[in-house]
Write a protein that holds these residues in place. Structure first.
Motif, PDB file in Angstrom:
ATOM      1  N   LYS A 115       0.819  -1.135   0.243  1.00 31.72           N
ATOM      2  CA  LYS A 115      -0.041  -0.024   0.044  1.00 31.72           C
ATOM      3  C   LYS A 115       0.780   1.256  -0.030  1.00 31.72           C
ATOM      4  N   THR A 170      -8.808   2.399  -1.967  1.00 35.13           N
ATOM      5  CA  THR A 170      -7.717   1.806  -1.478  1.00 35.13           C
ATOM      6  C   THR A 170      -6.574   2.281  -2.383  1.00 35.13           C
ATOM      7  N   SER A 180     -12.077  -6.811  -1.191  1.00 35.21           N
ATOM      8  CA  SER A 180     -10.952  -6.831  -2.097  1.00 35.21           C
ATOM      9  C   SER A 180     -10.758  -8.104  -2.728  1.00 35.21           C
TER      10      SER A 180
END
Length: 513
Positions: free
Chosen positions: A107, A385, A448
Motif C-alpha cells: 500500500k 484503497t 477486495s
C-alpha cells in the motif's frame, strides 16, 4: 578554514543539482509513459493540488469521482499531487489487473500513519505483511467456523438481553451496543478471553477507535500534517494519541488475561503430569490467533508493544466493520419497511418463531438478509484503497510506471451505472442471482480480491447474519432518518454523521401463523 568551507559548499551544491537532475529525468520518463493517459491539466511542481484545496475527506472522494467520470469514462485517469503521480482506476478490467498482480501488494506509504495504532496485515508491506497475513489466514480457516458460530450466538444472545430493556419509545444509536457485541466476539475468538463488555458503560474503545480513524484519514490528505514532529504538536495529533493510548491499554488488558490463562493451563498440566491442554477450546481449534502471535513474537524477539500493535489489527478489523454494517442494516430496514417485511418472513420461515441459536445450515437459507448486507457494503464500504508500484506494469495500451500510486475507487466502482441499475440507491435486488451473474466479478469489491483480499470475509458475513437475525426475530425496527438528508464522515468505512438512530418494537406477529 575558508577553502574547506567553500569545498564543502561546492560538494553540497553539486550533489543537490545532481539529485534534482535525477528527479527531473525520472519525472520526464514517467511523464512520457503516462502521456497517453487522460487527466486534468496540471501546474508544474504543484500538479493538481489546487483542485483538492480546502477539501474534507468526503469532498476528496467526490472530487476524484468527478474527475474519473469526466476524463475516464472507460480508461484510467492520471493526476498529480505535487510530484507524486496518482493513477486512478475503477473499471473491472483495470481493477482485476492490479489487485491480482502478485507483485503489487504494498500500500502507499500514507498507510504507515495507521501504524501508531495498529501494525498488522492491514497496514504493513513486504515480508512483514506476509508473516502477519499467514497468522490471519490461520484464524479464518474454514474448519473453525462451526466454533465461531457458537461464540456469535452467545454474544448475540447477550446483545438481545441488553436490547430487550429498551423502551419502544426510546430512539438510540444502535451502533454503540452492537460495537460492544462485536468487540466482545473478536476478543473471544481471537484471544479466548471473556471481556464481558456489553454491560460496560465506561468502555471508551469504540469512540477512541472512531476518532483516531477519522484523524488518521484526515492526516493522509493534508500534507502539512505528514511530518510526525509537527503533527504531534497539533490539537489533532494530541487527541489522536490520547485515543490510541486508551486503545493500547485496553488491548494490553486482553493480552495479559490470555497470558494468565496460558500460565494456569501450564501449571495444571504439570500438576496432572500431562501436557494436554484442557482449555475449553481444546479439540475445537488448534491454536488461537493470539497464541500463534505469541509464538511469532518469541521467534522474532518482538516487544510487548509490538504484540499489542499486531493484535489490534485483528481486533479492529473484526469489530469495527461488522458493527457498522449491522448498524446500517438496521437503519435501512427501519426506513424501507417493505424489505423489513421480507426479512421477517424469511426469518419466520427458517426459525418458526423460535429463539433457538443460528446454525451454519440456517446461514445459507438467509438469502434475502445477505442481499441487504451486500447492498449496504456496496454503498458504504471503504471508499477507496491504494497500491504502490515498484516496477512498470502494462495494462491494455498503457504503462503504469514504477513509483506511481494506483488509487482504486471502490466508491465509483460500486456506483458505475453500467453495472448497477440503481447506482445511488438502496436496491438489494442488485444481488439477485441473475444480476450477480450479469456483472463482472471485479465490479464489487467490499472485501477486495487478490493477495491482499480480506481473509475474514466469511467470518464477517456469518457474524453479521447471526447478530442481525437474532435482533430481527425479536423486534420490528423504526427509523426516522431520510436517506436524502443523510451525511457521511470518513472512518474505516463511510459512516453516518450523527450515528444510527432507531427504535425497537417487540414483535407479536409472525408470518408462519
Amino acid at each position: 578554514m575558508i577553502p574547506i568551507f567553500e569545498w564543502l559548499m561546492s560538494v553540497i551544491i553539486i550533489t543537490f543539482i545532481i539529485y534534482m537532475i535525477q528527479i527531473r529525468l525520472n519525472l520526464r520518463r514517467i511523464e512520457k509513459l503516462v502521456a497517453k493517459l487522460p487527466g486534468p491539466p496540471c501546474i508544474p511542481f504543484f500538479g493538481n493540488l489546487f483542485f483538492f484545496i480546502n477539501n474534507t475527506h468526503e469532498d476528496f472522494i467526490y472530487k476524484v469521482s468527478e474527475m474519473l467520470r469526466k476524463y475516464g469514462s472507460e480508461e484510467p485517469v492520471r493526476f498529480w499531487m505535487g510530484n507524486r503521480l496518482i493513477i486512478a482506476i475503477f473499471h473491472p478490467k483495470d481493477v482485476e489487473a492490479v489487485l491480482c498482480n502478485q507483485k503489487i501488494i504494498d500500500k502507499s506509504s500514507l498507510f504507515h500513519y495507521f501504524q501508531a495504532r495498529s501494525a498488522g496485515a492491514f497496514s504493513l508491506s513486504g515480508e512483514q505483511w506476509r508473516k502477519h497475513r499467514r497468522l490471519a489466514n490461520k484464524m479464518f480457516h474454514k474448519n473453525l467456523m462451526a466454533w465461531y458460530v457458537t461464540v456469535f450466538n452467545e454474544q448475540g444472545n447477550e446483545l438481545e438481553k441488553f436490547l430487550a430493556k429498551k423502551s419502544p419509545a426510546e430512539t438510540f444509536d444502535i451502533s454503540h451496543p452492537i460495537m460492544r457485541c462485536t468487540l466482545d466476539t473478536i476478543c473471544r475468538t481471537a484471544t479466548g478471553v471473556h471481556m464481558n463488555l456489553q454491560g460496560n458503560g465506561k468502555l471508551t474503545f469504540p469512540d477512541d477507535l472512531t476518532i483516531s480513524s477519522e484523524i488518521i484519514i484526515e492526516r493522509m490528505y493534508k500534507p502539512w500534517l505528514h511530518y510526525d514532529t509537527l503533527f504531534k504538536l497539533t490539537s489533532l495529533g494530541k487527541e489522536m494519541f490520547k485515543c490510541i493510548k486508551r486503545i493500547h491499554k485496553f488491548t494490553e488488558t486482553v493480552l495479559s488475561q490470555r497470558q494468565q490463562q496460558l500460565q494456569n493451563q501450564n501449571l495444571k498440566s504439570q500438576l496432572n503430569g500431562s501436557k494436554k491442554d484442557d482449555h475449553e477450546y481444546n479439540n475445537k481449534v488448534d491454536k488461537l490467533y493470539i497464541d500463534n502471535m505469541f509464538e511469532l513474537a518469541e521467534v522474532e524477539n518482538l516487544s510487548a508493544h509490538e504484540i499489542v500493535l499486531s493484535a489490534l489489527d485483528i481486533i479492529i478489523g473484526g469489530a469495527d466493520t461488522s458493527a457498522i454494517s449491522d448498524s446500517y442494516a438496521l437503519v435501512f430496514l427501519g426506513i424501507y419497511k417493505d424489505w423489513q417485511n421480507i426479512i421477517h418472513k424469511e426469518l419466520d420461515e427458517v426459525f418458526g418463531g423460535s429463539d433457538r441459536d443460528v446454525s451454519l445450515q440456517d446461514i445459507d437459507q438467509l438469502v434475502n438478509l445477505e442481499m441487504v448486507i451486500k447492498e449496504l457494503l456496496r454503498l458504504y464500504t471503504a471508499p477507496h484503497t491504494v497500491r504502490l508500484l515498484h516496477e512498470d506494469i502494462k495494462i491494455d495500451n498503457y504503462t503504469f510506471p514504477a513509483h506511481a500510486v494506483v488509487y482504486i475507487s471502490t466508491y465509483l466502482a460500486h456506483r458505475n451505472p453500467k453495472y448497477w441499475s440503481h447506482p445511488d440507491s438502496f436496491h438489494p435486488e442488485h444481488f439477485l442471482p441473475e444480476n450477480v451473474a450479469a456483472r463482472p466479478k471485479y465490479s464489487y469489491l467490499p472485501f477486495s480480491y487478490g493477495p491482499r483480499s480480506c481473509p475474514g470475509s466469511k467470518y464477517g458475513m456469518i457474524s453479521m447474519k447471526i447478530v442481525l437475525s437474532r435482533i430481527l426475530r425479536k423486534f420490528r425496527i423504526e427509523c426516522d432518518l431520510k436517506v436524502e438528508e443523510m451525511k457521511y464522515k470518513p472512518s474505516l468505512m463511510l459512516e453516518l454523521v450523527g450515528g444510527y438512530p432507531i427504535r425497537l418494537i417487540p414483535r407479536t406477529k409472525f408470518y408462519y401463523n
